[in-house]
Structures are given as structure tokens and as C-alpha cells.
Design an enzyme around this catalytic site. Sequence first.
Site, mmCIF file in Angstrom:
data_model
loop_
_atom_site.group_PDB
_atom_site.id
_atom_site.type_symbol
_atom_site.label_atom_id
_atom_site.label_comp_id
_atom_site.label_asym_id
_atom_site.label_seq_id
_atom_site.Cartn_x
_atom_site.Cartn_y
_atom_site.Cartn_z
ATOM 1 N N LYS A 18 6.727 -0.521 9.302
ATOM 2 C CA LYS A 18 8.184 -0.526 9.175
ATOM 3 C C LYS A 18 8.610 0.648 8.305
ATOM 4 O O LYS A 18 7.806 1.188 7.548
ATOM 5 C CB LYS A 18 8.670 -1.847 8.577
ATOM 6 N N HIS A 73 11.936 2.401 3.291
ATOM 7 C CA HIS A 73 13.367 2.608 3.070
ATOM 8 C C HIS A 73 13.691 2.956 1.621
ATOM 9 O O HIS A 73 12.806 3.072 0.763
ATOM 10 C CB HIS A 73 14.177 1.396 3.548
ATOM 11 N N HIS A 126 12.229 0.969 -1.309
ATOM 12 C CA HIS A 126 10.837 1.274 -1.618
ATOM 13 C C HIS A 126 10.734 2.566 -2.420
ATOM 14 O O HIS A 126 9.906 2.688 -3.323
ATOM 15 C CB HIS A 126 10.011 1.406 -0.329
#
Length: 655
Positions: free
Chosen positions: A171, A174, A177
Site C-alpha cells: 500500500k 502516505h 508514515h
Amino acid sequence: MSTTSQADPSASHNAVGPVSAALEKSSLKAFEASKPVDIYRSHISELLAPIAEKPARDIYDRLSWTQTFDKGDLGLAVPSLRVPPKEASAKATAWAANFPISDLVEKPVVAGTFLQFFFKPQPLTKLVVQSILKEKNLYGTNPKLGLRDESDPSKGKKRVLIDFSSPNIAKPFHAGHLRSTIIGGFLANLYEAAGWEVVRVNYLGDWGRQFGLLAVAYRMYGSEEKLERDPIGHLFDIYVEINKISKPEEDEIKEKKEQMEKLAAEKEDTTELEKEIELLESKSVNEKARQYFKRMENGDQDALATWKRFRDLSIERYKKTYARLNIHYDSYSGESQVEKERMDRATEQLEKSGVSEDSKGAVIVDLTKDPKTKNLGKALVRKRDGSSLYLTRDIGEAVRRCELYSPDKLIYVVATQQDLHLAQLFKILELMGHRDIAEKCQHIKFGMVQGMSTRKGTVKFLDDILRDVGDKMHEVMKGNEKKYEQVEDPKQTADTLGITAVMVQDMTGKRINNYEFSLERMTSFEGDTGPYLQYAHARLCSITRKAGLTAEDLEAADLSLLQESHAVNLVRALSSWPDVVQNTLKTQEPVTVLAYLFKMTHMLSSSYDVLKVVGSEPETKKARMALYEAARQVLNNGMRLLGLSPVERSVKQCG
């Protein structure tokens, strides 16, 4: 900043006459000299104690840094020594009048109920500059702070476990993070500078039905070559592709179930529709994914081997990217590492202690029953189908960490959106009998980054972010063709400057604040930006190269020649660096360090025309260069504490 070796902070004080004399007389040696200015604290405390009729230790603890130099170097709030407010002003005046003549400090200045202490410039300059030149990268660190018992180092260091970054495999990496990575890396450096033992943990999103979906996707779209070259990107790409199939299938099944409910409500026959739905579900991608993940949960070696390969390749790629940010981990943990038995034990413990209850087949902890925790709501611990949730895993993981590492403190660097989840976690740990663990836990929260997207779209991986900023930085650098040609490796320099730009923009405000991700602003050499900080360091390196002096020359410099106000104030700023580090341990805010570095570099910038090195008299040249080298060392220490890599040449300053 490395704490692998230790210098004796008091060793560099021996050559400083008045300071050495004050140190010999002090009875406060047991708690002074971890920082150069502690000698001044001890000295002032010793002189004031008999006048104020207060213990020297009490005075020492209450002497604090001032906000601006015009208010002195240290200040003392008289009421803080348990002096009645009505008497404080008169006491301040009397204490100042009776303060004896000192070789280190001027007579205190009275400002209402405050006493302002100004350090005499000459001994301070010698003490601070010599300390920095001797201690180098250790100046500002204080290993004593991390000891379990300062009076007995044999009892060892305190240990902190910091959980940060925690991306989900396959994933996007983003903005949350990114912030967690930067802030967590900084906190790890900070605690090490304070003498703590630090355990860095990356708790990956590496388990769940999506890995079944990923395995199915790899069978359909996978490429060995692409997986080896870019595992994170390739796994994400095939995950997107498989969702293009699974989403329409889910929508069709959902629609038919709604039709069936409608028919059932009208008492119509639903047999054919039920068969149709059953057939669609059995052939669906999601069913294949569910079966694959069930194999993983049941310990099927082939299924686990594929999952492990995806995980291992992703971690190897993450390691390379994190290294660019000067970040490493002691453990790549994750949801997969929390054993089912541990989660089952946690659920049983909750039931036995009466903390959890049944709610229509699910297991919940109702925190609304207690008025003190009413705002924490009802926490779902186990679904009706018996499957566990993040909360159950996090309870098990917290207990596992304490068993494995025996930490004195557990820090979770997680966005503010997880406030409720972590508050529930800490409270439930306490209620189920793990108060000792709950009391060690701390949530370091942060706001959101807005407007962060690639030039080609909104999906963002950390590599994409760093590439984009590096490319933009390279464009900025090319704008100065003459200086660009002097940079040995412009692409590498652009990469370092770009990383600095991203990290400094993130640290500029308080953690809790949201901020706008702006390529234009962060890559500018103007204003308080990462590139400006790098330029300041590179300029000091340039002055060193042009001066052509040796380390021995600087050690032998006559520092009494540094009498200009610019030099004196710069020394005062450098003397406060160890206190800034110690104060940051309390605020846990990167901006505490960053604000200091910008303030210090602005002072440097205004000093260059006044304190010229090249072309000055030989002895003056040595003294000024010693001061600039001390400033460069502190700037370097501060940048490394923040996780930055200081450059010795930048495009704005070559030579």
C-alpha cells in the site's frame, strides 16, 4: 549524534583559570559539569546560598535559561524559592546588593522579582570554545540522563522502545508514515544523546486478507523481474489490478443480495437467486483470497513462503530507503508476529477480569461505564466470527515487547487520528492487570500533511517523495551554473539537500500542527529551510578550507582576542546547546532543536563581515577560526541529532 565514545566534560575546563578555581571551591561537583554552563550554575548557587539562606541545590535547580540575551544568561525567579510574593521584590534587591564579586559573573541585575545573571565574556569564551573543540560530536550529549541510577552507573542504562514509520506492505507510503518516520528517527537520536538504550521498531502492516488477494494477484499478473527490481511498487501495482476485478464482483454480489432481501420481504421464492449468489461467491477473486489467507493462518508452508518472500523483499527495499534518511531499525516487527495464542490469552484475560462483555456475539470493552473514561467509547476486541482486530493484536504486541525487551518506556509515534485507538489500548492494558505496561506507554502524536502528491498523480511512496524533491533541488542548483560546476557529485548533493528539505519542512512547526507540503518553499535557499541550514554548514566548511589552519593552531588560539559583541553573543548561544538538548528531551519536539539552529545560523550570518578570518592578523585569525569551528561543530551536532547529513559544499557556497 553518536554516543559510542565518551569524553570527560570537565577535562577541557582545567586550563581555564577562573573557571577551574570556581570548580575547586564548589561543593556541588556531584551534580555539575555535565554541561559547561553547569559550572556557572554551581558557582552562582554557592555564592547566593548563604545570602538567601537557601540550600545551594535548590537555587541550582531553579536557575534557568533566559529567552533573550538582554535578560541575562541565567535567571532566577525569587518566588520559586518559596519566598512569599509580597517579599520577593525586596528579597531580590537585597540578594543582589549582597552578592559578592566574582571572576565568572557580573553582579546580578534586579528585574522585579527576578535576578538576571550575566556571565563575564572572557572565561565563558575559553570554557565553551575549548569544550566544543575537545568534545566534538559529544558536545551536547549527557549520558548520565539515561542511567537507571546516576550515583551507580553499574546498574545500567534505561531502555526506550520507539515504534515508528509502520507502513503497510503493498500500500502507499502516505504522509502519515512520512511524518512518523521523521519524528521517530529524531526521537531515537535524542534518547541516545541522553544516554538511553534505544530499541527502534517498525511495526509493519504485513498480515490480513489483503495478502491472500496479493498472492492471487501475483499468480495472475506477477513478474519475477519487476518484483526483484521494485518489490514495493510492483506489489502495489498488481494489488490495484486485482481490485479492478474484485470490486465489480463485490458490487454484483451486493446488488443480488439486496434483490434477495427484497424478494424475501415480499415472501417471494429466492432459491435461484441464492444459488446464483453462491456460485458468484465461490468463483470470486475474494473467495480465492480468503481461502489463500486461511491457508496462511493454518500454517500452510507454500502459502507462507510466498507471503514471506513478499515481506522480506519489501523490507530489503525499505531498508535502502530508510538509510537515505539516516534511519535504521533493530526490529521489523508487524501484525504477523503476534501469535494467535497470545491474542487468545489476551481475550481470555479480559473475560476473566470482567473487563470485556458479550455484545450480540462480539466481544467488547465498554469504557463508557466509568465516568473517567466515558469519552473512550466501546472498544471492539473480537468480531462475531471470532476473528481478531488491530486492538487485540496491539494488546498482545505490547505484552510481547515488554517480555522481549523489558523497556522502561514505550513510545508510539502515530498520527492524531489514532488518538482514540491508543487511548483505548493503554486503558484496556491497565484494566486487564497490566498497569505497569500502561504507565510506560506514551503516544507521540502529530498532525497531517496536506497537498502531498507526485507530479504524476496522488499515490505516494517514500521513494517517489524523495525523488521528486531531489529532482526539484537539482533544478534549483542548476540555476547557478558557475557554482554548480564546482560540486563534485551534483546528483548526490541534490539528493541530500532534497532529503534535508523534506525533513526540515516537517520539523519546522510543532508536531501537532498540520502543514502544507510545498516543493517550492522547501527547496528554497531563502528563509528558514533545509537548504539554508545546509548552506550555513557548507559556508563554515568553506571558511575552514580557505583559512588553512590545523587543529593544533585552533587549540593554541588566544581566545581572549574574541571581544567583539558578535563573538561574545555567539559564544553565549553555543554555551546553551547542551541545555537545548536536555530541554528537547522534555518537549520531544524537533522544532526545539531546529529553532535553536536557525537562531544560531542567523547570528553567524551577521558575524561574517565583522569577524573576518581571511586577511586578519595571524593570532586574530586563529581565534576567530576556533570560534567558527566551534559553531560548525554545534551546527553539525544539531543537524545529525535531527537525522540530517551535513554537506561540506552546496551550490550556494562553493570554494
